[in-house]
Design a protein around this motif. Structure first.
Motif, PDB file in Angstrom:
ATOM      1  N   GLY A  38      16.852  58.828  41.047  1.00  0.00           N
ATOM      2  CA  GLY A  38      17.744  59.947  41.318  1.00  0.00           C
ATOM      3  C   GLY A  38      18.093  60.062  42.787  1.00  0.00           C
ATOM      4  N   THR A  39      17.088  59.976  43.653  1.00  0.00           N
ATOM      5  CA  THR A  39      17.304  60.101  45.092  1.00  0.00           C
ATOM      6  C   THR A  39      18.198  58.992  45.619  1.00  0.00           C
ATOM      7  N   TRP A  40      17.993  57.789  45.122  1.00  0.00           N
ATOM      8  CA  TRP A  40      18.757  56.634  45.605  1.00  0.00           C
ATOM      9  C   TRP A  40      20.013  56.351  44.783  1.00  0.00           C
ATOM     10  N   GLY A  41      20.266  57.147  43.748  1.00  0.00           N
ATOM     11  CA  GLY A  41      21.507  57.017  42.992  1.00  0.00           C
ATOM     12  C   GLY A  41      21.582  55.800  42.092  1.00  0.00           C
ATOM     13  N   ILE A  42      20.462  55.408  41.514  1.00  0.00           N
ATOM     14  CA  ILE A  42      20.394  54.204  40.679  1.00  0.00           C
ATOM     15  C   ILE A  42      20.226  54.607  39.218  1.00  0.00           C
ATOM     16  N   VAL A  43      21.108  54.137  38.364  1.00  0.00           N
ATOM     17  CA  VAL A  43      21.089  54.492  36.944  1.00  0.00           C
ATOM     18  C   VAL A  43      19.859  53.890  36.288  1.00  0.00           C
ATOM     19  N   ASN A  44      19.156  54.704  35.524  1.00  0.00           N
ATOM     20  CA  ASN A  44      17.958  54.250  34.820  1.00  0.00           C
ATOM     21  C   ASN A  44      18.328  53.827  33.405  1.00  0.00           C
ATOM     22  N   THR A  45      18.787  52.587  33.293  1.00  0.00           N
ATOM     23  CA  THR A  45      19.037  52.005  31.976  1.00  0.00           C
ATOM     24  C   THR A  45      19.060  50.497  32.132  1.00  0.00           C
ATOM     25  N   ALA A  46      18.947  49.786  31.029  1.00  0.00           N
ATOM     26  CA  ALA A  46      18.987  48.322  31.061  1.00  0.00           C
ATOM     27  C   ALA A  46      19.348  47.813  29.677  1.00  0.00           C
ATOM     28  N   GLU A  47      19.891  46.626  29.655  1.00  0.00           N
ATOM     29  CA  GLU A  47      20.288  45.967  28.419  1.00  0.00           C
ATOM     30  C   GLU A  47      19.095  45.873  27.456  1.00  0.00           C
ATOM     31  N   ALA A  48      19.384  45.961  26.166  1.00  0.00           N
ATOM     32  CA  ALA A  48      18.322  46.001  25.162  1.00  0.00           C
ATOM     33  C   ALA A  48      18.046  44.666  24.501  1.00  0.00           C
ATOM     34  N   TRP A  84      28.653  40.230  25.922  1.00  0.00           N
ATOM     35  CA  TRP A  84      27.200  40.165  25.875  1.00  0.00           C
ATOM     36  C   TRP A  84      26.677  39.578  27.182  1.00  0.00           C
ATOM     37  N   VAL A  85      26.593  40.426  28.217  1.00  0.00           N
ATOM     38  CA  VAL A  85      26.012  40.014  29.489  1.00  0.00           C
ATOM     39  C   VAL A  85      24.498  40.023  29.313  1.00  0.00           C
ATOM     40  N   SER A  86      23.858  38.886  29.461  1.00  0.00           N
ATOM     41  CA  SER A  86      22.415  38.817  29.218  1.00  0.00           C
ATOM     42  C   SER A  86      21.716  38.086  30.354  1.00  0.00           C
ATOM     43  N   GLY A  87      22.033  38.486  31.563  1.00  0.00           N
ATOM     44  CA  GLY A  87      21.366  37.902  32.710  1.00  0.00           C
ATOM     45  C   GLY A  87      22.074  38.263  33.999  1.00  0.00           C
ATOM     46  N   LEU A  88      21.377  38.931  34.917  1.00  0.00           N
ATOM     47  CA  LEU A  88      21.916  39.277  36.231  1.00  0.00           C
ATOM     48  C   LEU A  88      21.081  38.543  37.270  1.00  0.00           C
ATOM     49  N   LEU A  89      21.735  37.800  38.171  1.00  0.00           N
ATOM     50  CA  LEU A  89      20.956  37.065  39.161  1.00  0.00           C
ATOM     51  C   LEU A  89      21.767  36.805  40.418  1.00  0.00           C
ATOM     52  N   PHE A  90      21.190  37.186  41.578  1.00  0.00           N
ATOM     53  CA  PHE A  90      21.723  36.782  42.875  1.00  0.00           C
ATOM     54  C   PHE A  90      21.052  35.474  43.269  1.00  0.00           C
ATOM     55  N   ILE A  91      21.864  34.436  43.488  1.00  0.00           N
ATOM     56  CA  ILE A  91      21.345  33.108  43.783  1.00  0.00           C
ATOM     57  C   ILE A  91      22.393  32.340  44.575  1.00  0.00           C
ATOM     58  N   ASP A  92      21.945  31.547  45.540  1.00  0.00           N
ATOM     59  CA  ASP A  92      22.864  30.695  46.288  1.00  0.00           C
ATOM     60  C   ASP A  92      23.199  29.481  45.430  1.00  0.00           C
ATOM     61  N   LEU A  93      24.279  29.573  44.685  1.00  0.00           N
ATOM     62  CA  LEU A  93      24.650  28.514  43.746  1.00  0.00           C
ATOM     63  C   LEU A  93      25.198  27.275  44.446  1.00  0.00           C
ATOM     64  N   PRO A 120      28.329  51.281  23.523  1.00  0.00           N
ATOM     65  CA  PRO A 120      28.580  50.037  22.767  1.00  0.00           C
ATOM     66  C   PRO A 120      29.086  48.896  23.654  1.00  0.00           C
ATOM     67  N   ASN A 121      29.569  49.243  24.878  1.00  0.00           N
ATOM     68  CA  ASN A 121      30.041  48.224  25.807  1.00  0.00           C
ATOM     69  C   ASN A 121      29.043  48.064  26.946  1.00  0.00           C
ATOM     70  N   ARG A 122      29.054  46.898  27.581  1.00  0.00           N
ATOM     71  CA  ARG A 122      28.057  46.584  28.598  1.00  0.00           C
ATOM     72  C   ARG A 122      28.730  46.477  29.974  1.00  0.00           C
ATOM     73  N   TYR A 123      28.281  47.331  30.910  1.00  0.00           N
ATOM     74  CA  TYR A 123      28.787  47.289  32.276  1.00  0.00           C
ATOM     75  C   TYR A 123      27.623  47.422  33.254  1.00  0.00           C
ATOM     76  N   TYR A 124      27.732  46.694  34.367  1.00  0.00           N
ATOM     77  CA  TYR A 124      26.684  46.727  35.388  1.00  0.00           C
ATOM     78  C   TYR A 124      27.163  47.491  36.612  1.00  0.00           C
ATOM     79  N   ASN A 125      26.214  47.821  37.479  1.00  0.00           N
ATOM     80  CA  ASN A 125      26.494  48.443  38.772  1.00  0.00           C
ATOM     81  C   ASN A 125      25.939  47.570  39.888  1.00  0.00           C
ATOM     82  N   VAL A 126      26.663  47.499  40.993  1.00  0.00           N
ATOM     83  CA  VAL A 126      26.195  46.832  42.205  1.00  0.00           C
ATOM     84  C   VAL A 126      26.012  47.910  43.261  1.00  0.00           C
TER      85      VAL A 126
END
Length: 603
Positions: free
Chosen positions: A347-357, A48-57, A384-390
């Protein structure tokens, strides 16, 4: 025939013959090569990935990655400086990040994170480069899914606003040293069972913070929104209708200057339907819906309109605001074409149009590889499984500038400040932004967080701009004229302006320095030192070489070299003059490559 002309004709012939494959001018999926696929593999496929964030930790100047999880299995991953991430499994809360702010003003970002199910708790950052150490604070707030940072009482200290279920907006007054005290009665904003999103923003350009509020989620699937005007003394009045808006079936998902005219507009979803709607501000806080603002945009409906947030930035660095916006099961990326008009680019930039619900957390962005453009992280699959793209940004290179506004003690993060970017020597406005720091669950109002507040602006071919920051609540304006492109500029409320220098902690070379050897002898030194540097053979194309000495706060002390230099070993002398004893940084730049060396001045 000239050698360069011959080479050009040969390459052209090969391209036409199909023998040479040019790099794609788009976004490239680097999930595997970035190491974040390996990080993802540390958890089950249905994690259950429920947060994506780029941050200088860890405060080392690189954007790290935090992957929140509502079930307490979050993961942090540190960036090696070149965009490759490795997991760190301890030293932090394993929940979700809500808002990011340096509340104790020590130069490291602190985190308001999920406590229990939807509550809020601050974790203060005591990390060092390469090692995380976040310490939980004792105070907690229940049901804090919507939060923002703003100096609501104008005392010069940033406050913590929380949309609390069934209570409205609770204000925790800040003392400027990292703790908060509840002010008493909630702000007179409608209390809902699902909480209210407080967005403090100067809608009418009168110098104080009004409130844009949105709520809905499960209670009102089509969303509800209101505008409250601040009379300047902290009394808020509902002006939704007078402002040209309406309450029911309207979800305000982003606030920003879409047409770059110097005021804050609104991006909304009406009646749970795509395409989105843009309401243009006339500068006085009255909004008019813009016709046909989106080209090629998705159509159809959603189940819950108020899930998600959006952000204006510039992915292609062309100087026109782009829009990224995500909600329940969608991530839309739009390229700005000017005047508040946008073209759908997934589509032009190759970015999947979906997000966690299940939790607002559609995207994050930031320059993870330090090449001057903004990379993006979104979702690949969600059920049913959760995967992200970078995605690495490989769009054609253009100029850019980054601005770090630094307020006075109590609000060094400059919440509420206004940034204006002008054509140099003129009043022609290129960019306008109000520093907004708010969240909806695990989705942030801005895409990335450096160790200081930072904002990114594309400049296209411009070599310099004038940058002005108007600080809040003082109204103090500080301007940097002829700010050179492709740099980060620190603009402080005390009137100083400096170039930020991204330096390696300790001494030696930066990770991206390649063959650029940089030494100093003697080191430590007293009256001066000889700085030796190597210009690599790869620079034979005529890259300009810049060798400078900086103080640790980024202030330029001496410019030793600024010219074209042939490849090979060279030397320059730094006569320390009246420089005070302390640690200084020699910075060598050849093209886009940078090396640094620490120099200790004793005297």
């Amino acid at each position: 025939m000239h050698t360069r002309i011959v080479r050009f004709l040969m390459i052209t012939a090969l391209i036409l013959a199909g023998a040479v494959n040019l790099p794609a001018q788009t976004f490239t999926d680097i999930t595997t090569s970035s190491g974040l696929e390996t990080v993802r593999g540390l958890r089950p496929v249905d994690w259950w990935v429920s947060g994506l964030l780029f941050i200088d930790l860890d405060g080392d100047g690189d954007l790290d990655c935090f992957l929140g999880s509502h079930d307490g299995s979050a993961l942090a991953a540190l960036n090696d400086g070149a965009g490759h991430f490795s997991a760190v499994t301890s030293g932090y809360s394993s929940s979700e990040i809500h808002v990011v702010y340096d509340i104790n003003e020590d130069g490291k970002q602190d985190l308001a994170m999920t406590y229990s199910d939807g509550g809020g708790q601050w974790w203060v950052n005591h990390s060092t480069a390469g090692s995380l150490n976040f310490i939980a604070q004792s105070a907690t707030v229940g049901n804090a899914r919507q939060q923002s940072m703003a100096d609501i009482n104008k005392d010069g200290k940033v406050d913590w606003l929380i949309g609390v279920e069934n209570q409205g907006i609770i204000t925790e007054l800040g003392n400027g040293t990292g703790t908060f005290t509840q002010s008493g009665q909630p702000l007179p904003i409608m209390a809902t069972s699902d909480g209210t999103v407080p967005i403090p923003v100067d809608i009418d350009n009168d110098g104080d913070k009004d409130l844009v509020v949105e709520w809905g989620r499960y209670d009102y699937e089509a969303g509800r929104s209101r505008i409250y005007r601040n009379d300047g003394s902290g009394v808020f009045t509902d002006i939704t209708t007078a402002a040209g808006l309406y309450q029911d079936n309207l979800a305000i998902l982003a606030a920003g200057d879409v047409d770059q005219d110097g005021d804050m507009d609104l991006v909304c979803m009406e009646n749970k339907q795509f395409p989105l709607s843009i309401f243009i501000n006339d500068g006085t806080g009255h909004f008019t819906k813009k016709a046909s603002a989106f080209t090629g945009a998705p159509t159809g409906g959603v189940t819950y309109a108020s899930w998600g947030l959006g952000c204006l930035t510039d992915f292609d660095n062309d100087g026109i605001a782009d829009l990224v916006i995500g909600g329940r099961n969608y991530l839309n990326v739009y390229r700005g074409t000017g005047g508040g008009n946008f073209t759908y680019m997934n589509g032009t930039w190759g970015i999947v149009n979906t997000a966690e619900a299940s939790v607002d957390n559609a995207f994050t962005f930031g320059d993870i590889d330090k090449d001057g453009d903004l990379d993006l992280m979104g979702w690949k699959v969600i059920y049913p499984n959760r995967y992200y793209n970078v995605y690495r940004n490989d769009l054609p290179a253009k100029n850019w500038i980054r601005v770090r506004p630094v307020g006075l003690s109590g609000n060094k993060g400059a919440a509420g400040a206004k940034i204006r970017v002008f054509q140099p020597g003129t009043t022609t406005l290129l960019w306008y932004e109000e520093i907004l720091t708010y969240c909806k669950q695990a989705q942030q109002s801005y895409g990335y967080y450096q160790n200081q507040t930072e904002r990114h602006y594309g400049l296209n071919a411009r070599a310099s701009v004038d940058v002005e920051v108007e600080f809040y609540p003082s109204g103090t304006k500080v301007k940097k004229t002829a700010a050179v492109a492709n740099k980060t500029w620190i603009i402080s409320e005390d009137g100083t302006t400096n170039e930020y220098v991204d330096v390696e902690k300790g001494s030696g070379l930066t990770r991206k320095a390649g063959e650029m050897l940089l030494t100093a002898s003697p080191n430590p030194c007293n009256t001066g030192t000889i700085v030796s540097y190597n210009v690599p053979l790869a620079a034979r194309g005529g890259d300009r070489v810049r060798l400078s000495i900086y103080a640790p706060d980024g202030k330029l002390i001496a410019a030793l070299v600024d010219r074209f230099v042939e490849p090979g070993m060279h030397q320059a002398v730094w006569n320390t003059g009246d420089a005070h004893p302390g640690a200084y940084i020699a910075r060598l730049r050849v093209g886009t490559e940078i090396a640094t060396k620490s120099i200790l001045l004793l005297k």
